[in-house]
Design a protein around this motif. Sequence first.
Motif, PDB file in Angstrom:
ATOM      1  N   VAL A  32      14.988   6.303 -11.875  1.00 21.62           N
ATOM      2  CA  VAL A  32      15.701   5.931 -10.550  1.00 21.62           C
ATOM      3  C   VAL A  32      16.060   3.737 -10.063  1.00 21.62           C
ATOM      4  CG1 VAL A  32      14.679   7.462  -8.879  1.00 21.62           C
ATOM      5  CG2 VAL A  32      13.612   5.002  -9.146  1.00 21.62           C
ATOM      6  N   SER A  33      14.825   3.389 -10.864  1.00 15.87           N
ATOM      7  CA  SER A  33      15.472   2.133 -11.181  1.00 15.87           C
ATOM      8  C   SER A  33      15.786   1.255 -12.199  1.00 15.87           C
ATOM      9  CB  SER A  33      14.729   1.410  -9.862  1.00 15.87           C
ATOM     10  OG  SER A  33      14.637  -0.124 -11.204  1.00 15.87           O
ATOM     11  N   SER A  34      16.853   1.032 -13.326  1.00 11.71           N
ATOM     12  CA  SER A  34      16.469   0.351 -14.404  1.00 11.71           C
ATOM     13  C   SER A  34      17.365  -0.413 -14.260  1.00 11.71           C
ATOM     14  CB  SER A  34      17.377   1.066 -15.683  1.00 11.71           C
ATOM     15  OG  SER A  34      17.802   0.619 -17.102  1.00 11.71           O
ATOM     16  N   THR A  35      16.453  -1.923 -14.383  1.00 11.65           N
ATOM     17  CA  THR A  35      16.624  -3.300 -14.227  1.00 11.65           C
ATOM     18  C   THR A  35      15.740  -4.918 -15.423  1.00 11.65           C
ATOM     19  OG1 THR A  35      14.901  -4.325 -12.814  1.00 11.65           O
ATOM     20  CG2 THR A  35      17.422  -3.150 -11.737  1.00 11.65           C
ATOM     21  N   MET A  36      16.924  -6.114 -15.596  1.00 11.68           N
ATOM     22  CA  MET A  36      16.607  -6.620 -16.590  1.00 11.68           C
ATOM     23  C   MET A  36      16.396  -7.468 -14.952  1.00 11.68           C
ATOM     24  SD  MET A  36      18.910  -8.787 -19.278  1.00 11.68           S
ATOM     25  CE  MET A  36      17.291 -10.474 -20.146  1.00 11.68           C
ATOM     26  N   ASN A  63      11.292 -13.152 -11.581  1.00 15.51           N
ATOM     27  CA  ASN A  63      11.407 -11.939 -10.565  1.00 15.51           C
ATOM     28  C   ASN A  63       9.928 -11.495 -10.673  1.00 15.51           C
ATOM     29  OD1 ASN A  63      11.002  -8.755 -11.177  1.00 15.51           O
ATOM     30  ND2 ASN A  63      13.139  -9.094 -10.732  1.00 15.51           N
ATOM     31  N   LEU A  64       9.198 -11.329  -9.344  1.00  9.56           N
ATOM     32  CA  LEU A  64       8.296 -11.029  -9.054  1.00  9.56           C
ATOM     33  C   LEU A  64       8.631  -9.229  -8.573  1.00  9.56           C
ATOM     34  CD1 LEU A  64       5.154 -11.396  -8.115  1.00  9.56           C
ATOM     35  CD2 LEU A  64       6.368 -12.018  -5.790  1.00  9.56           C
ATOM     36  N   ALA A  65       8.017  -8.627  -9.060  1.00  9.45           N
ATOM     37  CA  ALA A  65       7.933  -7.187  -9.239  1.00  9.45           C
ATOM     38  C   ALA A  65       6.016  -6.561  -8.142  1.00  9.45           C
ATOM     39  CB  ALA A  65       7.813  -6.465 -10.094  1.00  9.45           C
ATOM     40  N   ILE A  66       5.874  -5.665  -7.062  1.00  7.48           N
ATOM     41  CA  ILE A  66       4.599  -5.581  -6.672  1.00  7.48           C
ATOM     42  C   ILE A  66       4.855  -3.656  -6.508  1.00  7.48           C
ATOM     43  CG2 ILE A  66       2.908  -6.334  -5.123  1.00  7.48           C
ATOM     44  CD1 ILE A  66       3.946  -8.341  -5.065  1.00  7.48           C
ATOM     45  N   HIS A  67       3.854  -3.404  -7.486  1.00 11.13           N
ATOM     46  CA  HIS A  67       3.658  -1.934  -7.195  1.00 11.13           C
ATOM     47  C   HIS A  67       1.956  -1.367  -6.724  1.00 11.13           C
ATOM     48  CE1 HIS A  67       2.532  -1.117 -11.439  1.00 11.13           C
ATOM     49  NE2 HIS A  67       2.347   0.033 -10.877  1.00 11.13           N
ATOM     50  N   GLY A  68       1.946  -0.686  -5.527  1.00 13.19           N
ATOM     51  CA  GLY A  68       0.833  -0.239  -4.920  1.00 13.19           C
ATOM     52  C   GLY A  68      -0.064   0.984  -5.955  1.00 13.19           C
ATOM     53  N   LEU A  69      -0.339   1.819  -5.518  1.00  8.05           N
ATOM     54  CA  LEU A  69      -1.196   3.217  -5.220  1.00  8.05           C
ATOM     55  C   LEU A  69       0.008   3.984  -4.921  1.00  8.05           C
ATOM     56  CD1 LEU A  69      -3.938   4.727  -6.427  1.00  8.05           C
ATOM     57  CD2 LEU A  69      -4.174   4.870  -3.799  1.00  8.05           C
ATOM     58  N   THR A  70       0.884   3.433  -3.536  1.00  3.83           N
ATOM     59  CA  THR A  70       1.565   4.860  -3.334  1.00  3.83           C
ATOM     60  C   THR A  70       2.511   5.412  -4.683  1.00  3.83           C
ATOM     61  OG1 THR A  70       1.406   4.976  -1.070  1.00  3.83           O
ATOM     62  CG2 THR A  70       2.975   5.906  -1.512  1.00  3.83           C
ATOM     63  N   CYS A  71       3.193   4.490  -4.711  1.00  5.34           N
ATOM     64  CA  CYS A  71       4.621   3.968  -5.982  1.00  5.34           C
ATOM     65  C   CYS A  71       3.700   4.298  -7.063  1.00  5.34           C
ATOM     66  CB  CYS A  71       4.537   2.612  -5.815  1.00  5.34           C
ATOM     67  SG  CYS A  71       6.309   2.340  -7.420  1.00  5.34           S
ATOM     68  N   ASN A  72       2.232   3.891  -7.166  1.00  7.22           N
ATOM     69  CA  ASN A  72       1.610   4.795  -8.423  1.00  7.22           C
ATOM     70  C   ASN A  72       1.888   5.827  -8.895  1.00  7.22           C
ATOM     71  OD1 ASN A  72       0.946   3.271 -11.553  1.00  7.22           O
ATOM     72  ND2 ASN A  72      -0.590   4.032 -10.973  1.00  7.22           N
ATOM     73  N   ALA A  86       0.538  -1.249   0.418  1.00  8.18           N
ATOM     74  CA  ALA A  86      -0.059   0.273   0.170  1.00  8.18           C
ATOM     75  C   ALA A  86       0.618   0.804  -0.452  1.00  8.18           C
ATOM     76  CB  ALA A  86      -0.523  -0.048   0.773  1.00  8.18           C
ATOM     77  N   PHE A  87       2.257   1.893   0.595  1.00  4.04           N
ATOM     78  CA  PHE A  87       2.481   2.683   0.902  1.00  4.04           C
ATOM     79  C   PHE A  87       4.092   2.611   0.765  1.00  4.04           C
ATOM     80  CE2 PHE A  87      -1.027   2.241   4.685  1.00  4.04           C
ATOM     81  CZ  PHE A  87      -1.602   3.241   4.073  1.00  4.04           C
ATOM     82  N   SER A  88       4.606   1.666   0.261  1.00  2.00           N
ATOM     83  CA  SER A  88       5.806   1.605  -0.765  1.00  2.00           C
ATOM     84  C   SER A  88       6.057   2.731  -1.755  1.00  2.00           C
ATOM     85  CB  SER A  88       6.186   0.062  -1.272  1.00  2.00           C
ATOM     86  OG  SER A  88       7.493   0.402  -1.402  1.00  2.00           O
ATOM     87  N   ASN A  89       7.245   3.852  -1.542  1.00  2.00           N
ATOM     88  CA  ASN A  89       7.092   4.712  -3.392  1.00  2.00           C
ATOM     89  C   ASN A  89       8.142   4.329  -3.919  1.00  2.00           C
ATOM     90  OD1 ASN A  89       9.775   4.947  -1.200  1.00  2.00           O
ATOM     91  ND2 ASN A  89       9.308   6.665  -1.228  1.00  2.00           N
ATOM     92  N   ARG A  90       8.464   2.662  -3.721  1.00  2.00           N
ATOM     93  CA  ARG A  90       9.472   1.462  -5.182  1.00  2.00           C
ATOM     94  C   ARG A  90       8.729   0.465  -5.036  1.00  2.00           C
ATOM     95  NH1 ARG A  90      10.987   6.227  -5.068  1.00  2.00           N
ATOM     96  NH2 ARG A  90      13.392   6.900  -4.913  1.00  2.00           N
ATOM     97  N   PRO A  91       8.506  -0.208  -6.111  1.00 12.34           N
ATOM     98  CA  PRO A  91       8.109  -1.395  -6.742  1.00 12.34           C
ATOM     99  C   PRO A  91       8.982  -2.126  -5.140  1.00 12.34           C
ATOM    100  CG  PRO A  91       9.041  -0.344  -8.054  1.00 12.34           C
ATOM    101  CD  PRO A  91       9.857   0.580  -7.232  1.00 12.34           C
TER     102      PRO A  91
END
Length: 201
Positions: free
Chosen positions: A130-134, A139-148, A10-15
Motif C-alpha cells: 500500500v506504500s513504497s517510499t524512499m 522523514n518522520l514516520a510514526i505507526h501505532g497499534l492499529t496500523c501495526n 492510536a487509531f490510524s491504519n497507515r503510518p
Amino acid sequence: WSLPSVDEIAFSNRPVVRQIALEKCEGDYIAEVCLGPRGQREDWDRFKSVCPSIVEAVEQLLHSFSDQKVEVTFGDVLDYGPGHLLGWHQDSMDLTRHLFTVVLTLASEGSGRCEWRKIAEDGQELQEVVSSTMPALGNLAIHGLTCNNELAHRVFWDEGRRLALVLFCRSPEIEALLKGKGAQSRLSMRYWWRKEHEKVK
C-alpha cells in the motif's frame, strides 16, 4: 516540531508521516550510533558526550509530543548499507510496554525503500503493497497499534546509506485511549511470513 495527535497515533491504519527540519547535517548523525531504554531524561545523559546530535534530536522529538507523556521502552539507531534488508514484519506491540514506533531518518543517500503491505483480515496472508517510499533526511514516520495490526513493513537499501533513529514508545494517554476502545495487539506474523516474500523486485 508539529507531531501527530494521540488519536492519530492510536487509531490510524497507515503510518503517520511528517517531514521535519533537523538541526544538524547528515554527517553529524552518521558519526554517532546506539542507545537503549529511556524512562526519564537522565537515562541517556551518558550518550551526550558520544552522540550529542542524536540525543539532541531525541530530546526535541519527545518534547514535541505536547499532548502526551512519552516514554521510550527501547531506542536504537539502524544503519542501512548496500544490500541490507529488514524483512516483512510487525513490531512486537502490547498494551503496556510498546504502543507505537517512531522512526526518524537522520541520513539518506543512494537508493532504498520503506514499504508497507496489507495483512489479510484473518491474519493468514500478506496482501498488496500500500506504500513504497524512499525516506529522505528528516522523514518522520510514526505507526501505532492499529496500523501495526493491519500492515506489515520492511526496509531495504540498494546503494548508499540510511541512518534511522528508532524509538519503541508508550504513553499513559495512548494506553488509556486504546483500552477505552477495547483495542488489542494482533501479532499474526507467524502465520504469514515466508522466505519468498523477501524478494526485492
